[in-house]
Enzyme design. Structure first.
Site, short mmCIF file in Angstrom:
data_model
loop_
_atom_site.label_atom_id
_atom_site.label_comp_id
_atom_site.label_asym_id
_atom_site.label_seq_id
_atom_site.Cartn_x
_atom_site.Cartn_y
_atom_site.Cartn_z
CG ASP A 167 36.15 45.70 48.06
OD1 ASP A 167 35.19 46.39 47.71
OD2 ASP A 167 37.29 45.81 47.57
CG ASN A 418 41.01 38.48 53.27
OD1 ASN A 418 42.17 38.55 52.87
ND2 ASN A 418 40.17 39.51 53.20
CD GLU A 419 42.12 42.82 54.64
OE1 GLU A 419 41.05 43.42 54.68
OE2 GLU A 419 43.14 43.26 54.07
CG ASN A 473 45.61 41.13 52.73
OD1 ASN A 473 46.38 40.32 52.25
ND2 ASN A 473 44.31 40.88 52.91
CE1 TYR A 475 45.27 47.08 48.40
CE2 TYR A 475 44.91 46.13 50.58
CZ TYR A 475 44.81 46.05 49.20
OH TYR A 475 44.25 44.94 48.61
CE1 TYR A 479 41.11 51.73 49.92
CE2 TYR A 479 42.38 49.73 50.27
CZ TYR A 479 41.33 50.38 49.69
OH TYR A 479 40.46 49.71 48.87
CD GLU A 513 43.78 41.69 49.79
OE1 GLU A 513 43.52 42.89 49.96
OE2 GLU A 513 42.98 40.77 50.07
CD1 TRP A 558 42.76 44.14 45.87
CD2 TRP A 558 42.99 41.93 46.16
NE1 TRP A 558 41.53 43.62 46.07
CE2 TRP A 558 41.64 42.27 46.25
CE3 TRP A 558 43.37 40.59 46.29
CZ2 TRP A 558 40.63 41.32 46.47
CZ3 TRP A 558 42.38 39.64 46.52
CH2 TRP A 558 41.03 40.02 46.62
CE LYS A 577 42.85 48.94 46.15
NZ LYS A 577 41.39 48.92 46.40
C1 GCB Z 1 41.40 44.19 51.27
C2 GCB Z 1 40.48 43.03 51.11
C3 GCB Z 1 39.99 42.87 49.68
C4 GCB Z 1 39.67 44.24 49.10
C5 GCB Z 1 40.94 45.07 49.09
C6 GCB Z 1 40.73 46.50 48.54
O1 GCB Z 1 42.13 44.30 52.19
O2 GCB Z 1 41.03 41.82 51.57
O3 GCB Z 1 38.87 42.05 49.68
O4 GCB Z 1 39.12 44.16 47.82
O5 GCB Z 1 41.41 45.20 50.39
O6 GCB Z 1 40.89 46.68 47.33
O7 GCB Z 1 40.39 47.38 49.31
#
Ligand code: GCB
Length: 608
Positions: A167, A418-419, A473, A475, A479, A513, A558, A577
């Site tokens: 991303d 990462n992820e 990470n 959300y 999300y 994140e 993040w 973000k």
């Molecule tokens: C994540 C990723 C990051 C993205 C972020 C997002 O999990 O590690 O690269 O930018 O989410 O904002 O969706």
């Protein structure tokens, strides 16, 4: 010059460094015909192009901005006659992603990977007291053996298009400084330091690698005063009444390494080094034996116009904002940054989690989004035909990152992925190789981690046992169950945290994140998602969860600033973000963080 060295270029009585940054010439090569047509000696048609910078955002037409394939840079450089007898090299801070380097028409080196430095040895090729020609053939296509991973597609008009599995915008170009170096034939190739404290004194165990047999000595200066001396390629430097490097209170000593032949200095290398210890003990991060709660950001190297090119003005502004807001830490998501950023972190007293570009390791079309929602195709990323080659590239990047950054006081941990999609059988073997390697090559044995994607839970994450601390990470409220659903998001989040509490076995957890896209233009009372008000409500909920689990020892939101991504329905001209805009001005949330981070004690939750 055969001897690989990742030391940052320095000038000394034995070394010369000349910057080659400036306006170069540039051409696209969509047919990949440049080598056959002699572009290694001169580009037939070219435009001007600044170095360092990404080429993308200078253009006013979309085909050029989005260009994917081969492209060329060229310039001339002068080699002074008095350098004869030295080894001459051209050093690139980074070229994204693949590079072949030609000097006076001769290929001198090739390099894979867009985020780490490399040297081209040119001693036998350069002409002294004359101008020499330097050409770089670079390529920004993506594939699944690369770090970062993605693929390349061809459009119906025949043009190639990069499809990142990550991303952030696939910026490309000569992103970091280019330097011409004159080095002594016998020289320091590498050195490392490991600090230990006893009372008010410090012992610095050091190792120096050279390509010769002459005597080596190391001096440590505090300003003009010499405070320690040791002879030999390895030994211990004893510093009395040491002034330690600390968060927001950095202190750097000057280390000078010399190779001598009797009275003659053969080589001399200088570096500023902070003395500190860092370890995990009883579920806490200990800096110089004292607990520290991490607060700060996941960042990007990203700014208007220059893209991912190093811009010291942006670097300076970012550090000023991070100090203003009360941050003490950031993760170099999702790749090792320019060396100048770590030097600043050393100077300013920031803690850095250094990340290798292992991102996009997810088998699904919109990888990071669909996988985080559980829609990713259930094919194991680490059981693919491409996996063996990927592992080799991953190892090479990890080795170079650690060797490059191992002496920085600011660097406290390595983030190894990462992820990744880490629920399939191949995960453990892949992870073990890399986590073991990091431990083996880092003299300071820093803690290792990786950023764990949503839906990777303690019971299905096959790699989490290798991490010295857990990095999530998450959300919840963005999300997952956003807006009015945030109540349910909080309940689900707490259920997940309860699960982790059983799987930590004394390890600390941090958030690498959490965040909500927010348009700086939008205000709404009561809030809606994307408004500044919602960003604050989202943060309140997340912080309430963090605050109620004592094993949470850090929060890196993040993202520091809005940043460019590939265009798409999930992104409004980039990821929003940011706590700051892409122009580095505060959103409302910045004041929210400033209030929180400046009031949380340095050692928040230390005794818990
Ligand atoms: C994540 C990723 C990051 C993205 C972020 C997002 O999990 O590690 O690269 O930018 O989410 O904002 O969706």
């Amino acid at each position: 010059m055969q001897d690989k060295s990742l030391l940052y270029p320095c000038e000394s009585s034995a070394r010369r460094v000349v910057s080659l940054d400036g306006m170069w010439r540039f051409a696209f090569d969509p047919q990949g015909q440049g080598v056959d047509k002699g572009w290694t000696m001169a580009l037939p048609e070219s435009i001007t192009m600044p170095v360092p910078a990404s080429f993308c955002d200078f253009f006013t037409d979309k085909d050029s901005r989005e260009y994917c394939g081969d492209f060329w840079y060229e310039t001339d450089f002068f080699v002074p006659g008095e350098w004869e007898g030295k080894d001459i090299a051209v050093r690139f801070g980074s070229v994204t992603h693949h590079a072949r380097i030609f000097v006076n028409g001769v290929e001198v080196t090739a390099h894979e990977g867009g985020f780490l430095p490399f040297d081209a040895a040119v001693t036998d090729i350069v002409r002294y007291n004359q101008h020499n020609h330097l050409a770089v053939l670079a390529n920004n296509e993506l594939n699944e053996t690369m770090l970062p991973a993605g693929r390349t597609t061809t459009l119906s008009n025949g043009k190639k298009m990069a499809m990142p599995y990550f991303d952030f915008y696939n910026y490309a170009g000569i992103h970091r400084p280019v330097k011409l170096m004159a080095l002594p034939k016998e020289r320091v190739l590498d050195f490392s330091v490991v600090h230990s404290l006893s009372g008010t004194d410090a012992d610095v165990a050091y190792t120096v690698t050279t390509n010769g047999d002459h005597a080596v000595c190391v001096d440590v200066y505090d300003g003009a005063e010499k405070v320690a001396h040791a002879d030999g390629k390895s030994g211990t430097l004893h510093i009395e009444n040491v002034r330690l490097w600390n968060v927001h209170a950095a202190y750097l000593y000057s280390f000078v390494i010399r190779i001598t032949d009797g009275e003659t200095v053969v080589d001399e290398y200088h570096e500023k080094i902070g003395i500190r210890t860092f370890e995990i003990k009883d579920g806490n991060f200990l800096l110089n034996g004292k607990a520290v709660y991490l607060r700060g950001f996941g960042k990007h190297e990203d700014a208007d116009i220059r893209g991912r090119g190093l811009d010291l003005a942006t670097v300076k502004r970012d550090y000023e904002l991070m100090k203003w807001i009360g941050a003490n830490c950031f993760r170099t998501s999702h790749y090792p940054y320019a060396e100048e950023l770590y030097q600043m972190a050393d100077e300013e007293g920031f803690l850095v989690i250094d990340e290798v570009p292992a991102v996009g390791f997810m088998e699904s079309t919109m990888n990071f989004l669909s996988a985080s929602q559980g829609n990713g195709k259930k094919v194991g990323w680490f059981e693919k035909e491409t996996t063996p080659q990927l592992l080799e590239n991953h190892k090479a990047a990890l080795i170079d990152m650690i060797n490059r950054d191992k002496n920085h006081a600011s660097v406290i941990a390595w983030s190894i992925l990462n992820e990744p999609q880490c629920t399939s059988e191949g995960t453990e073997a892949y992870f073990k190789t890399l986590f073991d390697l990091a431990h083996e090559i880092d003299p300071q044995k820093r803690p290792r981690t990786y950023a764990i994607v949503m839906m990777s839970l303690p019971n299905n994450s096959k790699g989490q046992q290798f991490a010295d601390f857990i990095s999530l990470n998450r959300y919840y409220g963005w999300y997952v169950m956003g807006g009015m659903n945030i109540v349910d998001a909080e309940a689900a989040f707490r259920r997940e945290m309860d699960g982790w509490s059983m799987a930590l076995h004394g390890r600390p957890m941090i958030f690498t994140e959490y965040g909500a896209d927010t348009m700086p233009s939008e205000h709404k009372l009561p809030s809606v998602m994307w408004s500044q008000e919602y960003q604050n409500e989202y943060l309140d909920m997340n912080h309430a969860v963090f605050d109620s689990y004592d094993f949470v020892k850090g929060e890196l939101v993040w993202n520091f600033a809005d940043f460019q991504t590939t265009e798409g329905i999930m992104r409004v001209n980039g990821n929003k973000k940011g706590i700051f805009t892409r122009q580095r001005q505060p959103k409302d949330a910045a004041f929210h963080f400033r209030a929180r981070w400046t009031s949380l004690p340095v050692d928040y939750k230390a005794d818990k």
